[in-house]
Design a protein around this motif. Structure first.
Motif, PDB file in Angstrom:
ATOM      1  N   MET A  78       0.966  -1.304   0.015  1.00 18.34           N
ATOM      2  CA  MET A  78      -0.163   0.006  -0.175  1.00 18.34           C
ATOM      3  C   MET A  78       0.948   1.117   0.068  1.00 18.34           C
ATOM      4  SD  MET A  78      -2.828  -0.734   2.811  1.00 18.34           S
ATOM      5  CE  MET A  78      -4.004   0.374   2.250  1.00 18.34           C
ATOM      6  N   HIS A  79       0.223   2.144  -0.451  1.00 19.31           N
ATOM      7  CA  HIS A  79       1.164   3.466  -0.654  1.00 19.31           C
ATOM      8  C   HIS A  79       0.220   4.747   0.325  1.00 19.31           C
ATOM      9  CE1 HIS A  79       3.928   2.372  -3.504  1.00 19.31           C
ATOM     10  NE2 HIS A  79       3.082   1.821  -4.035  1.00 19.31           N
ATOM     11  N   LEU A  80       0.869   5.241   1.078  1.00 21.01           N
ATOM     12  CA  LEU A  80       0.180   6.327   1.890  1.00 21.01           C
ATOM     13  C   LEU A  80       0.692   7.621   1.467  1.00 21.01           C
ATOM     14  CD1 LEU A  80       0.757   5.023   5.350  1.00 21.01           C
ATOM     15  CD2 LEU A  80      -1.187   4.761   4.029  1.00 21.01           C
ATOM     16  N   MET A  81      -0.077   8.850   1.274  1.00 21.23           N
ATOM     17  CA  MET A  81       0.190  10.102   0.454  1.00 21.23           C
ATOM     18  C   MET A  81       0.151  11.183   1.624  1.00 21.23           C
ATOM     19  SD  MET A  81       1.560   9.344  -2.482  1.00 21.23           S
ATOM     20  CE  MET A  81       1.449  10.891  -3.195  1.00 21.23           C
ATOM     21  N   ARG A  82       0.892  12.227   1.429  1.00 17.80           N
ATOM     22  CA  ARG A  82       0.412  13.410   2.408  1.00 17.80           C
ATOM     23  C   ARG A  82       1.267  14.506   1.864  1.00 17.80           C
ATOM     24  NH1 ARG A  82      -0.435  15.587   7.988  1.00 17.80           N
ATOM     25  NH2 ARG A  82      -0.247  17.596   7.473  1.00 17.80           N
ATOM     26  N   GLN A  83       0.586  15.563   1.522  1.00 16.29           N
ATOM     27  CA  GLN A  83       1.036  16.946   1.354  1.00 16.29           C
ATOM     28  C   GLN A  83       1.588  17.585   2.626  1.00 16.29           C
ATOM     29  OE1 GLN A  83       1.341  18.245  -1.756  1.00 16.29           O
ATOM     30  NE2 GLN A  83       0.751  16.330  -2.653  1.00 16.29           N
ATOM     31  N   TRP A  84       2.755  18.024   2.645  1.00 15.63           N
ATOM     32  CA  TRP A  84       3.364  18.731   3.914  1.00 15.63           C
ATOM     33  C   TRP A  84       4.301  19.998   3.257  1.00 15.63           C
ATOM     34  CZ3 TRP A  84       2.158  19.106   8.704  1.00 15.63           C
ATOM     35  CH2 TRP A  84       3.138  19.632   9.626  1.00 15.63           C
ATOM     36  N   ASN A  85       3.913  21.007   3.797  1.00 10.93           N
ATOM     37  CA  ASN A  85       4.603  22.392   3.212  1.00 10.93           C
ATOM     38  C   ASN A  85       4.993  22.261   1.775  1.00 10.93           C
ATOM     39  OD1 ASN A  85       4.515  23.289   5.903  1.00 10.93           O
ATOM     40  ND2 ASN A  85       6.327  22.743   6.351  1.00 10.93           N
ATOM     41  N   GLY A  86       4.096  22.125   1.014  1.00 11.39           N
ATOM     42  CA  GLY A  86       4.239  22.123  -0.532  1.00 11.39           C
ATOM     43  C   GLY A  86       4.916  20.678  -0.966  1.00 11.39           C
ATOM     44  N   ARG A  87       5.110  19.826  -0.342  1.00  9.49           N
ATOM     45  CA  ARG A  87       5.985  18.651  -0.607  1.00  9.49           C
ATOM     46  C   ARG A  87       5.103  17.243  -0.605  1.00  9.49           C
ATOM     47  NH1 ARG A  87      10.623  17.361   3.349  1.00  9.49           N
ATOM     48  NH2 ARG A  87      10.799  15.547   2.368  1.00  9.49           N
ATOM     49  N   SER A  88       5.146  16.466  -1.743  1.00  5.57           N
ATOM     50  CA  SER A  88       4.447  15.277  -1.422  1.00  5.57           C
ATOM     51  C   SER A  88       4.986  14.090  -0.890  1.00  5.57           C
ATOM     52  CB  SER A  88       4.189  14.753  -2.946  1.00  5.57           C
ATOM     53  OG  SER A  88       3.123  15.720  -3.665  1.00  5.57           O
ATOM     54  N   ILE A  89       4.607  13.632   0.261  1.00  5.43           N
ATOM     55  CA  ILE A  89       5.189  12.566   1.014  1.00  5.43           C
ATOM     56  C   ILE A  89       4.629  11.463   0.626  1.00  5.43           C
ATOM     57  CG2 ILE A  89       6.088  11.955   3.388  1.00  5.43           C
ATOM     58  CD1 ILE A  89       6.699  14.327   2.519  1.00  5.43           C
ATOM     59  N   SER A  90       5.272  10.320   0.100  1.00  7.32           N
ATOM     60  CA  SER A  90       4.712   9.030  -0.413  1.00  7.32           C
ATOM     61  C   SER A  90       5.608   8.005   0.252  1.00  7.32           C
ATOM     62  CB  SER A  90       4.722   8.863  -1.947  1.00  7.32           C
ATOM     63  OG  SER A  90       4.555   7.646  -2.179  1.00  7.32           O
ATOM     64  N   VAL A  91       4.708   7.234   1.084  1.00  6.37           N
ATOM     65  CA  VAL A  91       5.323   6.264   1.890  1.00  6.37           C
ATOM     66  C   VAL A  91       4.605   4.883   1.297  1.00  6.37           C
ATOM     67  CG1 VAL A  91       5.525   5.184   4.317  1.00  6.37           C
ATOM     68  CG2 VAL A  91       5.519   7.421   3.744  1.00  6.37           C
ATOM     69  N   THR A  92       5.468   3.766   1.160  1.00  9.64           N
ATOM     70  CA  THR A  92       5.235   2.362   0.938  1.00  9.64           C
ATOM     71  C   THR A  92       5.035   1.478   2.185  1.00  9.64           C
ATOM     72  OG1 THR A  92       6.125   2.827  -1.350  1.00  9.64           O
ATOM     73  CG2 THR A  92       5.565   0.589  -0.776  1.00  9.64           C
ATOM     74  N   VAL A  93       4.186   0.701   2.399  1.00 11.61           N
ATOM     75  CA  VAL A  93       4.067  -0.223   3.594  1.00 11.61           C
ATOM     76  C   VAL A  93       4.756  -1.211   3.035  1.00 11.61           C
ATOM     77  CG1 VAL A  93       2.661  -1.326   4.833  1.00 11.61           C
ATOM     78  CG2 VAL A  93       1.677   0.747   4.037  1.00 11.61           C
ATOM     79  N   VAL A  94       5.689  -1.821   3.905  1.00  8.56           N
ATOM     80  CA  VAL A  94       6.437  -3.062   3.387  1.00  8.56           C
ATOM     81  C   VAL A  94       6.348  -4.145   4.605  1.00  8.56           C
ATOM     82  CG1 VAL A  94       8.016  -2.259   1.669  1.00  8.56           C
ATOM     83  CG2 VAL A  94       8.646  -2.216   4.332  1.00  8.56           C
ATOM     84  N   GLU A  95       6.501  -5.527   4.559  1.00  4.56           N
ATOM     85  CA  GLU A  95       6.516  -6.458   5.518  1.00  4.56           C
ATOM     86  C   GLU A  95       6.954  -6.169   6.656  1.00  4.56           C
ATOM     87  OE1 GLU A  95       7.301 -11.200   5.568  1.00  4.56           O
ATOM     88  OE2 GLU A  95       6.565 -10.260   3.900  1.00  4.56           O
ATOM     89  N   THR A 116       8.569  16.467   9.266  1.00  4.07           N
ATOM     90  CA  THR A 116       8.252  17.731  10.149  1.00  4.07           C
ATOM     91  C   THR A 116       9.381  18.405  11.025  1.00  4.07           C
ATOM     92  OG1 THR A 116       7.248  16.676  11.926  1.00  4.07           O
ATOM     93  CG2 THR A 116       5.749  16.747  10.035  1.00  4.07           C
ATOM     94  N   GLY A 117      10.243  17.236  11.552  1.00  6.22           N
ATOM     95  CA  GLY A 117      11.228  17.708  12.727  1.00  6.22           C
ATOM     96  C   GLY A 117      10.684  17.929  13.913  1.00  6.22           C
ATOM     97  N   THR A 118       9.088  17.427  14.285  1.00  8.68           N
ATOM     98  CA  THR A 118       8.703  17.501  15.533  1.00  8.68           C
ATOM     99  C   THR A 118       8.223  16.140  15.666  1.00  8.68           C
ATOM    100  OG1 THR A 118       6.563  18.290  14.357  1.00  8.68           O
ATOM    101  CG2 THR A 118       8.190  20.166  15.201  1.00  8.68           C
ATOM    102  N   SER A 119       7.683  15.851  16.865  1.00  7.64           N
ATOM    103  CA  SER A 119       6.758  14.699  17.386  1.00  7.64           C
ATOM    104  C   SER A 119       5.479  14.482  16.798  1.00  7.64           C
ATOM    105  CB  SER A 119       6.937  14.548  18.871  1.00  7.64           C
ATOM    106  OG  SER A 119       6.424  13.413  19.144  1.00  7.64           O
ATOM    107  N   TRP A 120       5.140  13.550  16.003  1.00  8.20           N
ATOM    108  CA  TRP A 120       3.766  13.511  15.593  1.00  8.20           C
ATOM    109  C   TRP A 120       3.488  12.138  15.742  1.00  8.20           C
ATOM    110  CZ3 TRP A 120      -0.016  15.779  12.294  1.00  8.20           C
ATOM    111  CH2 TRP A 120       0.351  17.024  12.154  1.00  8.20           C
ATOM    112  N   SER A 121       2.073  11.880  16.020  1.00  5.25           N
ATOM    113  CA  SER A 121       1.655  10.377  15.776  1.00  5.25           C
ATOM    114  C   SER A 121       1.814  10.029  14.298  1.00  5.25           C
ATOM    115  CB  SER A 121       0.084  10.310  16.288  1.00  5.25           C
ATOM    116  OG  SER A 121      -0.430   9.294  15.613  1.00  5.25           O
TER     117      SER A 121
END
Length: 132
Positions: A78-95, A116-121
């Protein structure tokens, strides 16, 4: 005319023509959105009329997800996408974790912190949990 040809024809329509198409197809006033979004909405409606809509069970599942009453089960690939400060963040779920920016991470929170440089869930950062 085939569905594909009808979808292609939408690409050539101006905003005014798209609004006219909406009125004739949907029988209501079109939403006040961009030409691109209206084109996509009309395309979805055409496909739904031709091929059928969501099954009742899929519709219910989507409503539960939108209401935050159900979480998305993550599966490898699966791929997770998020826009953050004008950047597209794309993460792939692996085993054994998650891959972002060609690096493997054990948690989504570690990726959210790296982005982000900060603590996030991590699940919250990627919209997998209710924000309430």
């Amino acid at each position: 005319m085939s569905l594909e040809a009808r979808l292609d024809a939408l690409a050539a329509l101006s905003l005014g023509e798209l609004r006219d198409q909406w009125r004739s197809s949907m029988g209501s006033e079109p939403p006040r959105v961009s030409a691109d979004l209206l084109r996509r909405l009309l395309g979805y409606a055409l496909q739904e009329k031709t091929m059928g809509g969501l099954s009742p069970s899929h519709g219910q599942a989507l409503r539960r997800l939108a209401a935050g009453k159900e979480s998305v089960p993550l599966k490898s690939g699966m791929h997770l996408m998020r826009q953050w400060n004008g950047r597209s963040i794309s993460v792939t779920v692996v085993e054994d974790g998650y891959v972002w920016d060609e690096r493997c991470y054990r948690s989504l929170s570690a990726i959210a912190r790296a982005v982000t440089g900060t603590s996030w869930s991590g699940p919250r950062f990627f919209g997998l949990h209710d924000h309430g």
